[in-house]
Design an enzyme around this catalytic site. Structure first.
Site, mmCIF file in Angstrom:
data_model
loop_
_atom_site.group_PDB
_atom_site.id
_atom_site.type_symbol
_atom_site.label_atom_id
_atom_site.label_comp_id
_atom_site.label_asym_id
_atom_site.label_seq_id
_atom_site.Cartn_x
_atom_site.Cartn_y
_atom_site.Cartn_z
ATOM 1 N N ARG A 81 -17.514 -1.147 7.051
ATOM 2 C CA ARG A 81 -18.667 -1.754 6.390
ATOM 3 C C ARG A 81 -19.295 -2.833 7.253
ATOM 4 O O ARG A 81 -20.511 -3.067 7.200
ATOM 5 C CB ARG A 81 -18.223 -2.332 5.040
ATOM 6 C CG ARG A 81 -19.330 -2.998 4.237
ATOM 7 C CD ARG A 81 -18.800 -3.545 2.913
ATOM 8 N NE ARG A 81 -17.766 -4.538 3.099
ATOM 9 C CZ ARG A 81 -17.985 -5.831 3.335
ATOM 10 N NH1 ARG A 81 -19.223 -6.292 3.445
ATOM 11 N NH2 ARG A 81 -16.976 -6.675 3.475
ATOM 12 N N CYS A 121 -7.546 -2.599 8.278
ATOM 13 C CA CYS A 121 -6.233 -2.599 7.628
ATOM 14 C C CYS A 121 -5.712 -1.166 7.472
ATOM 15 O O CYS A 121 -4.598 -0.843 7.895
ATOM 16 C CB CYS A 121 -6.311 -3.296 6.269
ATOM 17 S SG CYS A 121 -6.546 -5.082 6.388
ATOM 18 N N HIS A 133 -1.415 -5.849 1.543
ATOM 19 C CA HIS A 133 -2.634 -6.652 1.466
ATOM 20 C C HIS A 133 -2.365 -7.953 0.708
ATOM 21 O O HIS A 133 -1.569 -7.961 -0.241
ATOM 22 C CB HIS A 133 -3.744 -5.884 0.755
ATOM 23 C CG HIS A 133 -4.651 -5.142 1.681
ATOM 24 N ND1 HIS A 133 -4.805 -3.767 1.637
ATOM 25 C CD2 HIS A 133 -5.466 -5.577 2.679
ATOM 26 C CE1 HIS A 133 -5.670 -3.402 2.567
ATOM 27 N NE2 HIS A 133 -6.090 -4.472 3.212
ATOM 28 N N GLU A 135 0.829 -1.201 0.000
ATOM 29 C CA GLU A 135 0.000 0.000 0.000
ATOM 30 C C GLU A 135 0.870 1.260 0.000
ATOM 31 O O GLU A 135 1.882 1.330 0.680
ATOM 32 C CB GLU A 135 -0.917 0.006 1.229
ATOM 33 C CG GLU A 135 -1.902 -1.149 1.276
ATOM 34 C CD GLU A 135 -2.963 -1.073 0.192
ATOM 35 O OE1 GLU A 135 -3.143 0.002 -0.402
ATOM 36 O OE2 GLU A 135 -3.621 -2.116 -0.052
#
Length: 213
Positions: free
Chosen positions: A88, A141, A165, A78
């Site tokens: 979510r 994350c 990831h 990332e």
């Protein structure tokens, strides 16, 4: 040199988390650096606290957290973490922060100070599918990556840190529609290649790694 590498516990009713399963397979030394492994909770702020406590205890030169990105085809270092948690789904203790700043006194975003493009290239050179990612999401994350970079700025100015990831493991796709996965041994191999590049390189390459959308 010391490298702290973390992976997450299982979450969202899964039996495993391939990030931690892959981290467990890493050798104890990579390119001469000591590898310190840590499993962390999928819980807001407790994930950051667990990493911070280990940073204080071990004083690592590099901190790399790893986590699951359901649906991604590649291993993805990332580039950036943003100062918001917008969950979510609830975390493993039922918390579901929505549009909440991670740290009120933090910057809007922090960029990884790892050589992320060299890490991607090293993974690819080792035979593993990898691309640079420009979003770590808004769940635990990104939350953890932001926390690592926040504490690097505030308390560990000589350290480097970031996040990687990883895809689903094949066993996690059995009862799902067709979706990408990667063997845990391959995830571990990609992580090892990326960590080696981070240990051996302070500066990154000017390589095209952006996306059009």
């Amino acid at each position: 040199m010391k490298v702290l590498v973390t992976g997450f516990e299982p979450f969202n009713h899964e039996k495993i988390n391939p990030s931690w399963e892959a981290v467990k397979l890493l050798p104890d030394t990579i390119a001469g650096a000591e590898i310190i492994k840590l499993e962390i909770p999928v819980v807001a702020y407790k994930s950051i606290q667990a990493v911070h406590d280990k940073m204080v205890e071990t004083q690592p030169d590099i901190i790399i957290s790893t986590g699951l990105a359901d649906g991604r085809v590649n291993v993805t270092p990332e580039r950036v973490a943003i100062n918001v948690t917008d969950a979510r789904i609830p975390d493993n203790e039922g918390n579901q922060p929505i549009d909440v700043p991670i740290f009120e006194d933090g910057e809007t975003a922090y960029f990884s100070n790892l050589p992320v493009k060299k890490m991607v290239q090293a993974m690819r050179d080792a035979g593993y599918p990898a691309v640079l990612s420009n979003t770590a999401g808004t769940y635990i994350c990104n939350h953890t990556m932001y926390g690592i970079l926040y504490y690097i700025q505030k308390e560990f100015p000589n350290a480097r840190g970031g996040f990687i990831h990883v895809p689903l493991a094949p066993s996690m796709t059995v009862d799902k529609p067709p979706i990408a996965s990667m063997a845990i041994t391959d995830i571990a191999g990609a992580l090892e290649a990326g960590i080696k590049a981070a240990v051996q390189n302070l500066e990154d390459d000017k390589l095209a790694g952006g996306t059009e959308n």
